[in-house]
Design an enzyme around this catalytic site. Structure first.
Site, short mmCIF file in Angstrom:
data_model
loop_
_atom_site.label_atom_id
_atom_site.label_comp_id
_atom_site.label_asym_id
_atom_site.label_seq_id
_atom_site.Cartn_x
_atom_site.Cartn_y
_atom_site.Cartn_z
CB CYS A 131 11.48 -2.34 10.92
SG CYS A 131 11.73 -0.61 10.42
N GLY A 220 13.17 -0.34 -8.49
CA GLY A 220 13.32 -0.41 -10.00
C GLY A 220 12.01 -0.34 -10.71
#
Ligand code: RRO
Length: 315
Positions: A131, A220
Site C-alpha cells: 500500500c 492468475g
C-alpha cells in the site's frame, strides 16, 4: 495411511497447507455455500483497514490472457465492523482466521495489530505492505526495505506474542530477498509471497484504459512462474523462514510446485473466481499427488526442489 498434511504457520499448527488468498474470498462468508470453511488450513481475509472504504470506481476487474487485473482499492468494512461481524462469523464456523491488515501509515498498521490482539481467535496476521505510504511520497511500503521493516517492527511490537506475523511482499521490486531480509530482521515470523504485479490493459475499441483506476494487480496462472521464482529465491536465502506461497495456483499440482520451491502453505486466489470450491478441490488433489508419490508428510517436500542443487545435478 493417507499423507499427513499438517503444516506450521509459525508457532501455530494448521491441519493442511491450503488457504484462501487475501482479497479473493472477502471474509470467507461467500465461500461457505460451496465449501466447509473449517476444512481448509485457514481463511485469509481481504485486507482490513481502520476505516470503512468504498474502494476505487468501476470497472475494477478485467480478464487478461492467463489471468486478471484488479484495482479494488482496498474496499472493506473497517476494523470495527470486521471485529463485530466478520471475525465472529469465521470463528462460529470453526475456521482458522488469518487477518490481512493494510494501512497508509506505520501508526495505522500498529493500531490494527493492537485491535486484533485484543480480539480472541486470530490465528495469524498477514501484513499487506503493498500500500502507498502517505508519510513517504506515496511509495509502496513493500518496495523499500526500511519502510517495510518499520511496518513489521511496529506490528510485531503491538501483536500478542502467540500470534504469528507474516509480511506479504510485492514481486514488483528489483531484489525481493532484500525486502524479505528486512521484514524478518524486523520480527516477521514468516513471509507471504507474492502479491499481484502491477499491470494495465487498454480497450482497443474505446482506446481507453479498461480499468477506471488505470492500473491494476495482475494475478492468475500467468504469474505462477514469478511466484515460483520469488519463493525459490527467498527460500534459498532464508531457508528456515515459513512461507505462504501464492500466485496462479489452479490445481493440486500447482500447489505442489510452490511447496517444492519452499512454501509450507499455499494460498488460492484467482482460481476461486471461476471455481468457488477451488480450495477444497486443490486440497483433495494435493492429497492425491502426495499419496501417488508415497509421500508420508507434506512437510518433507517443502523446498525439496532445492535439494537438486545440493545433489550436484544442477550448476
Ligand atoms: O484492494 C486491492 O485493489 C488490492 C490489494 Br489491497 C492488494 O494487495 N493486491 C491487489 O491485487 N489488489
Amino acid at each position: 495411511m493417507p499423507p499427513d498434511l499438517r503444516t506450521r504457520l509459525g508457532s501455530v499448527e494448521l491441519p493442511n497447507p491450503i488457504l484462501t488468498a487475501s482479497g479473493c474470498a472477502s471474509s470467507g462468508r461467500e465461500l461457505a455455500q460451496f465449501i466447509d470453511v473449517s476444512r481448509i488450513g485457514a481463511i485469509v481475509t481481504k485486507s482490513v483497514m481502520l476505516a470503512p472504504r468504498a474502494g476505487r470506481p468501476t470497472p475494477r476487474m478485467a480478464e487478461t490472457a492467463g489471468g486478471m487485473l484488479n484495482s479494488i482499492g482496498l474496499q472493506g468494512p473497517g476494523i470495527d465492523a470486521f471485529l463485530q461481524r466478520d471475525l465472529p462469523w469465521l470463528l462460529s464456523r470453526g475456521a482458522r482466521a488469518v487477518i490481512s491488515i493494510a494501512g497508509s501509515t506505520v501508526g495505522e498498521f500498529a493500531e490494527l495489530a493492537a485491535r486484533l490482539s485484543d480480539a480472541a481467535g486470530v490465528t495469524a496476521i498477514e501484513v499487506n505492505i503493498s500500500c502507498p505510504n502517505v508519510e513517504h511520497r506515496g511509495q509502496v511500503f513493500a518496495c523499500d526495505p526500511v519502510d517495510a521493516g518499520a511496518v513489521i517492527e511496529a506490528v510485531r511490537a503491538r501483536t500478542r506474542y502467540d500470534v504469528p506475523v507474516f509480511a506479504k511482499l510485492s514481486p514488483d521490486v528489483t531484489d525481493i530477498v532484500s525486502i524479505a531480509r528486512a521484514c524478518v530482521a524486523a520480527g516477521a515470523d514468516g513471509l507471504s509471497l507474492i502479491n499481484t504485479l502491477l499491470g494495465m490493459a487498454i480497450d482497443t475499441d474505446t482506446m481507453r484504459p479498461v480499468l477506471a483506476g488505470l492500473t491494476g494487480g495482475l494475478s492468475g496462472p500467468a504469474i505462477r512462474p514469478i511466484a515460483v521464482r520469488c519463493i525459490w529465491q527467498v527460500s534459498e536465502a532464508l531457508p528456515n523462514v515459513p512461507i505462504i506461497g501464492m500466485g496462479g495456483v489452479l490445481t493440486g499440482r500447482d500447489a505442489l510446485e510452490l511447496i517444492l520451491a519452499g512454501a509450507s502453505m499455499v494460498s488460492v486466489g484467482t482460481a476461486i473466481f471461476h471455481d468457488p470450491s477451488a480450495c477444497a478441490r486443490i486440497l483433495r488433489e494435493l492429497d492425491e499427488e502426495l499419496a501417488r508419490r508415497g509421500t508420508e508428510r507434506v512437510s518433507e517436500l517443502v523446498g525439496a526442489a532445492h535439494d537438486v542443487r545440493a545433489a550436484g545435478r544442477r550448476p
